[in-house]
Design a protein around this motif. Sequence first.
Motif, PDB file in Angstrom:
ATOM      1  N   ASP A   1       0.820  -1.299  -0.029  1.00  0.00           N
ATOM      2  CA  ASP A   1       0.007  -0.126   0.070  1.00  0.00           C
ATOM      3  C   ASP A   1       0.759   1.196  -0.089  1.00  0.00           C
ATOM      4  OD1 ASP A   1      -2.329   1.470  -0.176  1.00  0.00           O
ATOM      5  OD2 ASP A   1      -3.011   0.720   1.954  1.00  0.00           O
ATOM      6  N   ALA A   2       2.126   1.298   0.881  1.00  0.00           N
ATOM      7  CA  ALA A   2       2.890   2.243   0.945  1.00  0.00           C
ATOM      8  C   ALA A   2       3.445   2.622  -0.376  1.00  0.00           C
ATOM      9  CB  ALA A   2       3.662   2.395   2.089  1.00  0.00           C
ATOM     10  N   TRP A   3       3.934   1.499  -0.839  1.00  0.00           N
ATOM     11  CA  TRP A   3       4.773   1.624  -2.450  1.00  0.00           C
ATOM     12  C   TRP A   3       3.718   2.232  -3.400  1.00  0.00           C
ATOM     13  CZ3 TRP A   3       4.636  -0.810  -7.102  1.00  0.00           C
ATOM     14  CH2 TRP A   3       5.612  -0.783  -7.843  1.00  0.00           C
ATOM     15  N   PHE A   4       2.555   1.815  -3.381  1.00  0.00           N
ATOM     16  CA  PHE A   4       1.665   2.417  -4.361  1.00  0.00           C
ATOM     17  C   PHE A   4       1.377   3.774  -4.003  1.00  0.00           C
ATOM     18  CE2 PHE A   4      -0.438  -2.010  -5.118  1.00  0.00           C
ATOM     19  CZ  PHE A   4       0.432  -2.279  -6.378  1.00  0.00           C
TER      20      PHE A   4
ATOM     21  N   ALA B   1       8.661   5.133   0.322  1.00  0.00           N
ATOM     22  CA  ALA B   1       7.932   4.076   0.977  1.00  0.00           C
ATOM     23  C   ALA B   1       8.728   3.686   2.490  1.00  0.00           C
ATOM     24  CB  ALA B   1       7.487   2.937   0.227  1.00  0.00           C
ATOM     25  N   ALA B   2       9.878   3.750   2.184  1.00  0.00           N
ATOM     26  CA  ALA B   2      10.633   3.393   3.514  1.00  0.00           C
ATOM     27  C   ALA B   2      10.824   4.356   4.350  1.00  0.00           C
ATOM     28  CB  ALA B   2      12.081   3.066   3.039  1.00  0.00           C
ATOM     29  N   LYS B   3      10.737   5.763   3.953  1.00  0.00           N
ATOM     30  CA  LYS B   3      10.529   6.980   4.886  1.00  0.00           C
ATOM     31  C   LYS B   3       9.051   6.612   5.414  1.00  0.00           C
ATOM     32  CE  LYS B   3      13.470   9.912   2.155  1.00  0.00           C
ATOM     33  NZ  LYS B   3      13.406  11.158   1.292  1.00  0.00           N
ATOM     34  N   ARG B   4       8.035   6.428   4.815  1.00  0.00           N
ATOM     35  CA  ARG B   4       6.663   6.350   5.303  1.00  0.00           C
ATOM     36  C   ARG B   4       6.569   5.164   6.387  1.00  0.00           C
ATOM     37  NH1 ARG B   4       1.540   6.421   1.318  1.00  0.00           N
ATOM     38  NH2 ARG B   4       2.438   8.602   0.865  1.00  0.00           N
TER      39      ARG B   4
ATOM     40  N   ASN C   1      15.922  -1.248   1.469  1.00  0.00           N
ATOM     41  CA  ASN C   1      16.111  -2.467   0.968  1.00  0.00           C
ATOM     42  C   ASN C   1      15.144  -3.486   1.469  1.00  0.00           C
ATOM     43  OD1 ASN C   1      18.292  -2.089  -0.534  1.00  0.00           O
ATOM     44  ND2 ASN C   1      19.998  -2.535   1.078  1.00  0.00           N
ATOM     45  N   THR C   2      14.774  -2.866   2.937  1.00  0.00           N
ATOM     46  CA  THR C   2      13.615  -3.898   3.454  1.00  0.00           C
ATOM     47  C   THR C   2      12.453  -3.768   2.550  1.00  0.00           C
ATOM     48  OG1 THR C   2      14.403  -3.514   5.801  1.00  0.00           O
ATOM     49  CG2 THR C   2      12.165  -4.086   5.419  1.00  0.00           C
TER      50      THR C   2
ATOM     51  N   LEU D   1       8.529  -6.559  -1.347  1.00  0.00           N
ATOM     52  CA  LEU D   1       8.044  -6.555  -2.488  1.00  0.00           C
ATOM     53  C   LEU D   1       8.408  -7.804  -3.306  1.00  0.00           C
ATOM     54  CD1 LEU D   1       8.513  -2.817  -3.624  1.00  0.00           C
ATOM     55  CD2 LEU D   1       6.360  -3.950  -3.031  1.00  0.00           C
ATOM     56  N   ARG D   2       9.710  -8.434  -3.176  1.00  0.00           N
ATOM     57  CA  ARG D   2       9.928  -9.722  -3.861  1.00  0.00           C
ATOM     58  C   ARG D   2       9.323 -10.499  -2.989  1.00  0.00           C
ATOM     59  NH1 ARG D   2      15.223  -7.292  -3.465  1.00  0.00           N
ATOM     60  NH2 ARG D   2      15.637  -8.351  -1.651  1.00  0.00           N
ATOM     61  N   ARG D   3       8.993 -10.587  -1.777  1.00  0.00           N
ATOM     62  CA  ARG D   3       8.217 -11.475  -1.125  1.00  0.00           C
ATOM     63  C   ARG D   3       6.750 -11.671  -1.371  1.00  0.00           C
ATOM     64  NH1 ARG D   3       8.373 -16.303   1.243  1.00  0.00           N
ATOM     65  NH2 ARG D   3       7.474 -16.413   3.185  1.00  0.00           N
TER      66      ARG D   3
END
Length: 419
Positions: free
Chosen positions: A345-348, A357-360, A366-367, A372-374
């Motif tokens: 959801d954050a990535w979208f 998205a990482a900041k949010r 990398n996490t 996303l790969r998962r």
Amino acid sequence: MEGRPLFGESEKALAEEEISALATALLDRLEQLAKEMAERIRAGSRDLQYDVVSEEELEEACRTHIGNALQALSGRVPADTETAARIGRRRALQHVPLPTVMTAYRIGVKYLWEVVVAEAATTPSVGSDGLVAVATAMSELQDSITGAMVSGYHEAVARRLLDSEHERSAVVEALLQGSSMDADAVWSAAEVLGVPRNGPFTVVAAEVPQLGRQALPEAPALLNRRGIRSSWRLRPDLQLGIVYLRTPRDLDELVDVLRHHARQRIGVSPSYDDLCRTGDALRFARVAMRGGDAESRTVTVFDDSPVAVASAGAPDVMARVATNVLGPIEDLPAEEREVLLDTLDAWFGCGGSADEAAKRLYVHPNTVRARLRRIAERTGRSVADPRGIAELTLALRAVRQSPDPPSWERTGTTETTDA
């Protein structure tokens, strides 16, 4: 109702000897005094919208008030406040502004006081003490009569507003239901709502916080302050509004008000020009409302949110899409499942930026990429593939829009997310 007698025990003797005689003498001139008072009021309120009161009616009101006042001053009867309340109600129904009515009463009281002083000057039996007593009595009389008039006025205004609101509510409900209306009925509906026959209009649908509770109790007044006319209807599960968009900027103003006062999801329909299409607009507004995240304060504008409204337009279909696309993620423990969905959801929401998205999410970029790969591994849809992005977007919207997760099918294994 009737007020208390104007004089106490200690004042009765004075009232009987001086004031009663004075009031009785003036009662003999009642017709003349009523005409003169009416003329004075008419002249003093010529620019104050008092012309809706006919000469005959005004003169009759003056005759009634003077007669009641003089009889009360004579000590014969208590002050009659019900007459003043009745006249107040009458003026409200005539749409005479309350300040104008108050001005008329002040003019009338001033005239009566001048008459009393002039009569006292020609009556040797009335001394200065008697005149003071008359002034005190008239002040009390003015307070009681004016108070009763104002109360009656407010009572009539409140009743009129309630009747008007019932009428507006009925018209709004008929439009929202898509009731068939001929041209005359539509013109009448527009007149009741205080809007033009042709728009543009929009419909607002807001989830209520509790059964029968308003979702937007302040919004109608706030819109009115911004010059935006609206009419509302409360249903058990929704608060619905028809809003007239006088200018293109009005839609932005409307959305701004809604976002500041939303309690739960709100949907805004596409604009439309014909009031007869209000029922169709309501359907779009409800779809837009369902397009927001469940149990959120999202304001979704139909035309601005194609993905959200598309997924909300067919809930049963989208539940199946969610099952097919995101079902494998449902097999994970609840905490891990929510981590993956929140990350997606954050990535979208960040336009496909892992860094943003990482900041949010307060994690390392990398996490985000690992999660996303998962998701891609479990669903078979990669965020690097446009088709995979589209399917994941629709499925995620279906999950977020439902207060209860879809009944996903289990696929077997339980795994762990990235560390």
